[in-house]
Every structure is written in structure tokens, then in C-alpha cells.
Scaffold this motif. Structure first.
Motif, PDB file in Angstrom:
ATOM      1  N   VAL A  55      12.371 -43.870   7.162  1.00  0.00           N
ATOM      2  CA  VAL A  55      13.521 -44.733   6.879  1.00  0.00           C
ATOM      3  C   VAL A  55      14.270 -44.222   5.658  1.00  0.00           C
ATOM      4  O   VAL A  55      13.659 -43.900   4.643  1.00  0.00           O
ATOM      5  N   LYS A  56      15.569 -44.134   5.759  1.00  0.00           N
ATOM      6  CA  LYS A  56      16.397 -43.591   4.678  1.00  0.00           C
ATOM      7  C   LYS A  56      16.994 -44.668   3.775  1.00  0.00           C
ATOM      8  O   LYS A  56      17.436 -44.386   2.674  1.00  0.00           O
ATOM      9  N   GLU A  57      17.050 -45.926   4.263  1.00  0.00           N
ATOM     10  CA  GLU A  57      17.642 -47.013   3.483  1.00  0.00           C
ATOM     11  C   GLU A  57      16.665 -48.173   3.379  1.00  0.00           C
ATOM     12  O   GLU A  57      16.138 -48.635   4.385  1.00  0.00           O
ATOM     13  N   VAL A  58      16.439 -48.636   2.138  1.00  0.00           N
ATOM     14  CA  VAL A  58      15.537 -49.753   1.880  1.00  0.00           C
ATOM     15  C   VAL A  58      16.232 -50.733   0.950  1.00  0.00           C
ATOM     16  O   VAL A  58      16.804 -50.334  -0.067  1.00  0.00           O
ATOM     17  N   GLY A  59      16.169 -52.010   1.302  1.00  0.00           N
ATOM     18  CA  GLY A  59      16.712 -53.062   0.457  1.00  0.00           C
ATOM     19  C   GLY A  59      15.593 -53.958  -0.044  1.00  0.00           C
ATOM     20  O   GLY A  59      14.679 -54.288   0.700  1.00  0.00           O
ATOM     21  N   VAL A  60      15.672 -54.335  -1.319  1.00  0.00           N
ATOM     22  CA  VAL A  60      14.679 -55.222  -1.932  1.00  0.00           C
ATOM     23  C   VAL A  60      15.426 -56.350  -2.630  1.00  0.00           C
ATOM     24  O   VAL A  60      16.223 -56.101  -3.545  1.00  0.00           O
ATOM     25  N   PHE A  61      15.187 -57.586  -2.188  1.00  0.00           N
ATOM     26  CA  PHE A  61      15.907 -58.720  -2.768  1.00  0.00           C
ATOM     27  C   PHE A  61      15.423 -59.026  -4.179  1.00  0.00           C
ATOM     28  O   PHE A  61      16.209 -59.206  -5.088  1.00  0.00           O
ATOM     29  N   HIS A  62      14.105 -59.114  -4.376  1.00  0.00           N
ATOM     30  CA  HIS A  62      13.524 -59.387  -5.687  1.00  0.00           C
ATOM     31  C   HIS A  62      12.797 -58.139  -6.181  1.00  0.00           C
ATOM     32  O   HIS A  62      11.650 -57.908  -5.816  1.00  0.00           O
ATOM     33  N   PRO A  63      13.447 -57.323  -6.991  1.00  0.00           N
ATOM     34  CA  PRO A  63      12.798 -56.086  -7.446  1.00  0.00           C
ATOM     35  C   PRO A  63      11.648 -56.383  -8.411  1.00  0.00           C
ATOM     36  O   PRO A  63      11.624 -57.442  -9.044  1.00  0.00           O
ATOM     37  N   PRO A  64      10.702 -55.463  -8.535  1.00  0.00           N
ATOM     38  CA  PRO A  64       9.616 -55.649  -9.499  1.00  0.00           C
ATOM     39  C   PRO A  64      10.147 -55.602 -10.927  1.00  0.00           C
ATOM     40  O   PRO A  64      11.216 -55.054 -11.178  1.00  0.00           O
ATOM     41  N   GLU A  65       9.378 -56.184 -11.846  1.00  0.00           N
ATOM     42  CA  GLU A  65       9.811 -56.202 -13.246  1.00  0.00           C
ATOM     43  C   GLU A  65       9.878 -54.803 -13.847  1.00  0.00           C
ATOM     44  O   GLU A  65      10.673 -54.547 -14.739  1.00  0.00           O
ATOM     45  N   GLN A  66       9.033 -53.908 -13.367  1.00  0.00           N
ATOM     46  CA  GLN A  66       9.071 -52.526 -13.844  1.00  0.00           C
ATOM     47  C   GLN A  66       9.782 -51.676 -12.800  1.00  0.00           C
ATOM     48  O   GLN A  66       9.243 -51.429 -11.719  1.00  0.00           O
ATOM     49  N   PRO A  67      10.998 -51.216 -13.099  1.00  0.00           N
ATOM     50  CA  PRO A  67      11.784 -50.442 -12.134  1.00  0.00           C
ATOM     51  C   PRO A  67      11.088 -49.175 -11.652  1.00  0.00           C
ATOM     52  O   PRO A  67      11.341 -48.711 -10.549  1.00  0.00           O
ATOM     53  N   ASP A  68      10.191 -48.613 -12.460  1.00  0.00           N
ATOM     54  CA  ASP A  68       9.484 -47.399 -12.061  1.00  0.00           C
ATOM     55  C   ASP A  68       8.668 -47.611 -10.792  1.00  0.00           C
ATOM     56  O   ASP A  68       8.522 -46.699  -9.981  1.00  0.00           O
ATOM     57  N   VAL A  69       8.131 -48.813 -10.628  1.00  0.00           N
ATOM     58  CA  VAL A  69       7.338 -49.115  -9.434  1.00  0.00           C
ATOM     59  C   VAL A  69       8.200 -48.914  -8.194  1.00  0.00           C
ATOM     60  O   VAL A  69       7.759 -48.339  -7.203  1.00  0.00           O
ATOM     61  N   LEU A  70       9.427 -49.342  -8.271  1.00  0.00           N
ATOM     62  CA  LEU A  70      10.339 -49.220  -7.134  1.00  0.00           C
ATOM     63  C   LEU A  70      10.687 -47.764  -6.853  1.00  0.00           C
ATOM     64  O   LEU A  70      10.543 -47.293  -5.726  1.00  0.00           O
TER      65      LEU A  70
END
Length: 90
Positions: A55-70
């Protein structure tokens, strides 16, 4: 000559209905192609789905507090969208 695959995007891909839709896509991979997924806050299931289907596109409504995880959960070429744009963008 084979028919062109239908391109599918799933909102709520990490939930139970999304998982059922993924089972259908997996069973009919000759006809269906998963191109985008979105979910609430469960990053790990989205990352597994993205890796399995490329999959080339991913959406996350509530991102994790640490952006690095994402950013570390998905390949560098994955387009990540956050918040409401994460859901409506795909």
C-alpha cells in the motif's frame, strides 16, 4: 486478456469490518488491488497491512504522541496523511 483490477481503499482497515474486507481482497487478489488504508490510532495493524499489500497511501486519524513511531512503521515511499486529512485524503 485479463480484466483490469479494481483498486480498493479501506477506511477503518484495522477494525473488524476492515479486516473482513482485507480477507476478501486477499481471496480475490486476481481481481482486487488494495491501494490505500486508513485507521484511527492503531499503527501496527496498518503497517502490517501496508507491507503485505504494498500500500502506498496510509491515513491515521489519531497519530501517536511520538511522530517517529509513525514514520518508522512504514516504508519511506509511503504517503502518510494525519488527522481528518488522513481519512479524507485517501
Amino acid at each position: 486478456m485479463s480484466a483490469k483490477k479494481r483498486r480498493i481503499a479501506i477506511l477503518g482497515a484495522s477494525g473488524s469490518i476492515g479486516q473482513n474486507a482485507i480477507r476478501v481482497i486477499r481471496a480475490h487478489s486476481d481481481k482486487l488491488e488494495l491501494v490505500a488504508v486508513a485507521g484511527g490510532s492503531r499503527i501496527e495493524p496498518l503497517a502490517v497491512i501496508a507491507a503485505e499489500f504494498g500500500v502506498k497511501e496510509v491515513g491515521v486519524f489519531h497519530p501517536p504522541e511520538q511522530p517517529d513511531v509513525l514514520t518508522q512503521s512504514f516504508p519511506a515511499k509511503t504517503k502518510l496523511s494525519i488527522g481528518m486529512d488522513g481519512l479524507t485524503g485517501i
